[in-house]
Scaffold this motif. Structure first.
Motif, PDB file in Angstrom:
ATOM      1  N   GLU A  59       0.852  -1.188   0.000  1.00  0.00           N
ATOM      2  CA  GLU A  59       0.000   0.000   0.000  1.00  0.00           C
ATOM      3  C   GLU A  59       0.886   1.236   0.000  1.00  0.00           C
ATOM      4  OE1 GLU A  59      -2.925   1.714   3.300  1.00  0.00           O
ATOM      5  OE2 GLU A  59      -3.786  -0.067   2.290  1.00  0.00           O
ATOM      6  N   LEU A  60       0.792   2.024  -1.060  1.00  0.00           N
ATOM      7  CA  LEU A  60       1.669   3.166  -1.254  1.00  0.00           C
ATOM      8  C   LEU A  60       0.903   4.453  -0.972  1.00  0.00           C
ATOM      9  CD1 LEU A  60       3.085   0.801  -2.720  1.00  0.00           C
ATOM     10  CD2 LEU A  60       3.758   2.403  -4.521  1.00  0.00           C
ATOM     11  N   HIS A  61       1.370   5.236  -0.002  1.00  0.00           N
ATOM     12  CA  HIS A  61       0.749   6.502   0.370  1.00  0.00           C
ATOM     13  C   HIS A  61       1.587   7.631  -0.226  1.00  0.00           C
ATOM     14  CE1 HIS A  61      -2.045   4.819   3.496  1.00  0.00           C
ATOM     15  NE2 HIS A  61      -1.174   3.814   3.385  1.00  0.00           N
ATOM     16  N   PHE A  62       0.965   8.424  -1.117  1.00  0.00           N
ATOM     17  CA  PHE A  62       1.742   9.343  -1.942  1.00  0.00           C
ATOM     18  C   PHE A  62       1.627  10.808  -1.561  1.00  0.00           C
ATOM     19  CE2 PHE A  62       2.476   6.005  -5.050  1.00  0.00           C
ATOM     20  CZ  PHE A  62       3.702   6.389  -5.560  1.00  0.00           C
ATOM     21  N   ASN A  63       0.611  11.218  -0.838  1.00  0.00           N
ATOM     22  CA  ASN A  63       0.427  12.639  -0.547  1.00  0.00           C
ATOM     23  C   ASN A  63       0.358  13.469  -1.832  1.00  0.00           C
ATOM     24  OD1 ASN A  63       0.071  14.833   1.187  1.00  0.00           O
ATOM     25  ND2 ASN A  63       2.269  15.298   1.228  1.00  0.00           N
ATOM     26  N   GLY A  64      -0.372  12.929  -2.832  1.00  0.00           N
ATOM     27  CA  GLY A  64      -0.568  13.653  -4.082  1.00  0.00           C
ATOM     28  C   GLY A  64       0.452  13.371  -5.159  1.00  0.00           C
TER      29      GLY A  64
END
Length: 450
Positions: free
Chosen positions: A115-120
């Motif tokens: 699960e990759l959290h990118f912040n945009g």
């Protein structure tokens, strides 16, 4: 001769090596026992409580230890540019900036619960031109508040990915050459403002996103103004397919959703088994499809369904032609050139749109002949069926010695009916037995496509 003390040291040293090797083997087994033995990867990326680690999938050696996934991937790309395979193990990865995958051939990145959290931010798959970014695969990743950008790339596959809580999901763009034959399949989009976007080309990019396939995807539009698939002005999503797709729109008291927004071209792109479903009680600006002023709509195939309460199934304020299986057509007052001296003139060929065929039992053909006939002048109008293999039926000829309008009946059409073949077009031509003529021939055809 070694003394007993030295032999004891050697024995303890060898025992230590054997013990360390056994511990390492057990650790590797426990860490990677869930990795399929049927698939090998060049590199395996995983995280512990503090670091992101890159393990060589062939040697078992730890090649990199760092703090974020971007640096881990870049460390791998320094070693290999073609036919590179990377497995990203299960876990949550917080990514502070874009991940740029540039000028790569046959790259394979597979997530196993990652699960990759990118912040945009984005994963950017970019080619200097399409020849330098080909046959790449991204599979099994979940992107939270992030997107994938596919730029100047050929035959990219995005598979079994989840996109959540972001402004954009998959963005296709051309800045130099084109991005064609992209496959997006088995993906889910949840609360994404614009899920799949075909961007207006810029710089040296062409308009072509031809042969893109979107299959077995579903879209849950939540925020107002959301769009599942957007073809921007100047973008050509032509000769593609959208198949086995479901788009959910609009909870009660919400408004402004569009399943497919067409501002560019979707010429000859087929929609098949596509469901547009609205859950709004009192819909406001909720459309299955919305068609702009300078666009080419897609071809509606079998299984296109509109469910629930929508403002309109298809919003078509500019009167663009919407066609598909079972749709009606008419071609009126088509001028048929007349050849002189008993030689047929140039043929007039009436052809349905690509992927469609005339439903011949529904066809009604009218021939109108008018003008000043010379004495003893005879006008002959000939109809032939052209088949998909380029061959023709036998002739059906009608003769006129005066102004007249006739309708061909079923007996006429069935007299030139094929035994087994696909009718690709109707061909009309005409001739006079004189060296000049003041007569004109017109044809009008009405019916349905299948």
């Amino acid at each position: 001769m070694l003394d007993k003390r030295t032999l004891a040291y050697i024995f303890v040293f060898l025992l230590g090596i054997a013990f360390s090797s056994a511990i390492w083997t057990i650790y590797q087994y426990l860490s990677y026992r869930n990795i399929s033995k049927a698939v090998s990867y060049d590199y395996i990326i995983y995280g512990d409580s503090k670091n992101i680690i890159v393990k060589n999938g062939l040697t078992g050696v730890i090649d990199f230890i760092g703090k974020n996934l971007s640096d881990a991937i870049y460390s791998v790309l320094e070693k290999k540019k073609e036919n590179l395979s990377i497995l990203i193990k299960s876990g949550q990865y917080y990514i502070p900036s874009d991940i740029l995958l540039e000028n790569l051939i046959s790259l394979k990145i597979v997530g196993e619960g990652a699960e990759l959290h990118f912040n945009g931010g984005s994963i950017i798959l970019r080619g200097e031109n399409y020849e330098k970014s080909m046959n790449n695969l991204i599979e099994g990743l979940t992107l939270v508040n992030g997107s994938m950008i596919v730029e100047n790339s050929f035959m990219t596959t995005i598979k079994k990915c989840i996109f959540e809580d972001s402004d954009a999901g998959v963005i296709l763009m051309n800045t130099n050459t084109w991005t064609e034959c992209t496959l997006i399949e088995d993906c889910h989009f949840e609360n994404v403002k614009k899920c799949i976007v075909f961007k207006t080309p810029i710089l040296n990019g062409t308009e072509s996103y031809a042969n893109t396939e979107i299959k077995r995807c579903n879209f849950r539009l939540i925020g107002e103004g959301s769009v599942a698939i957007h073809v921007e002005a100047g973008a050509n999503f032509n000769e593609g397919i959208i198949q086995n797709v479901r788009i959910w729109m609009g909870n009660a008291n919400e408004a402004n959703y569009t399943g497919i927004l067409i501002e560019g071209s979707m010429l000859n792109t087929v929609l098949q088994n596509v469901v547009f479903e609205s859950f709004a009680n009192s819909p406001s600006e909720i459309y299955g499809m919305k068609i702009g002023p300078a666009c080419e709509p897609p071809l509606l195939g079998q299984g296109v369904v509109f469910l629930g309460n929508l403002t309109k199934n298809i919003d078509n304020p500019f009167g663009k032609w919407v066609y598909g299986i079972g749709c009606s057509f008419k071609f009126e007052n088509i001028g048929v050139p007349i050849g002189l001296n008993n030689l047929y003139g140039n043929s007039c060929e009436i052809t349905p749109p690509k992927y469609l065929h005339f439903s011949m039992p529904t066809v009604h053909l009218k021939i109108r002949v008018e003008g000043d006939f010379s004495e003893n002048e005879t006008i002959t109008v000939r109809l032939r069926l052209k088949f998909i293999d380029g061959s023709y039926s036998k002739d059906l000829a009608k003769t006129f010695n005066a102004n007249a309008t006739i309708w061909l009946d079923h007996d006429d059409l069935f007299s030139i009916w094929p035994t087994l073949n696909i009718i690709s077009s109707l061909v009309l031509d005409a001739k006079t037995n004189m060296s000049s003529s003041n007569v004109r021939v017109y044809a009008s055809i009405y019916g349905q496509y299948n």
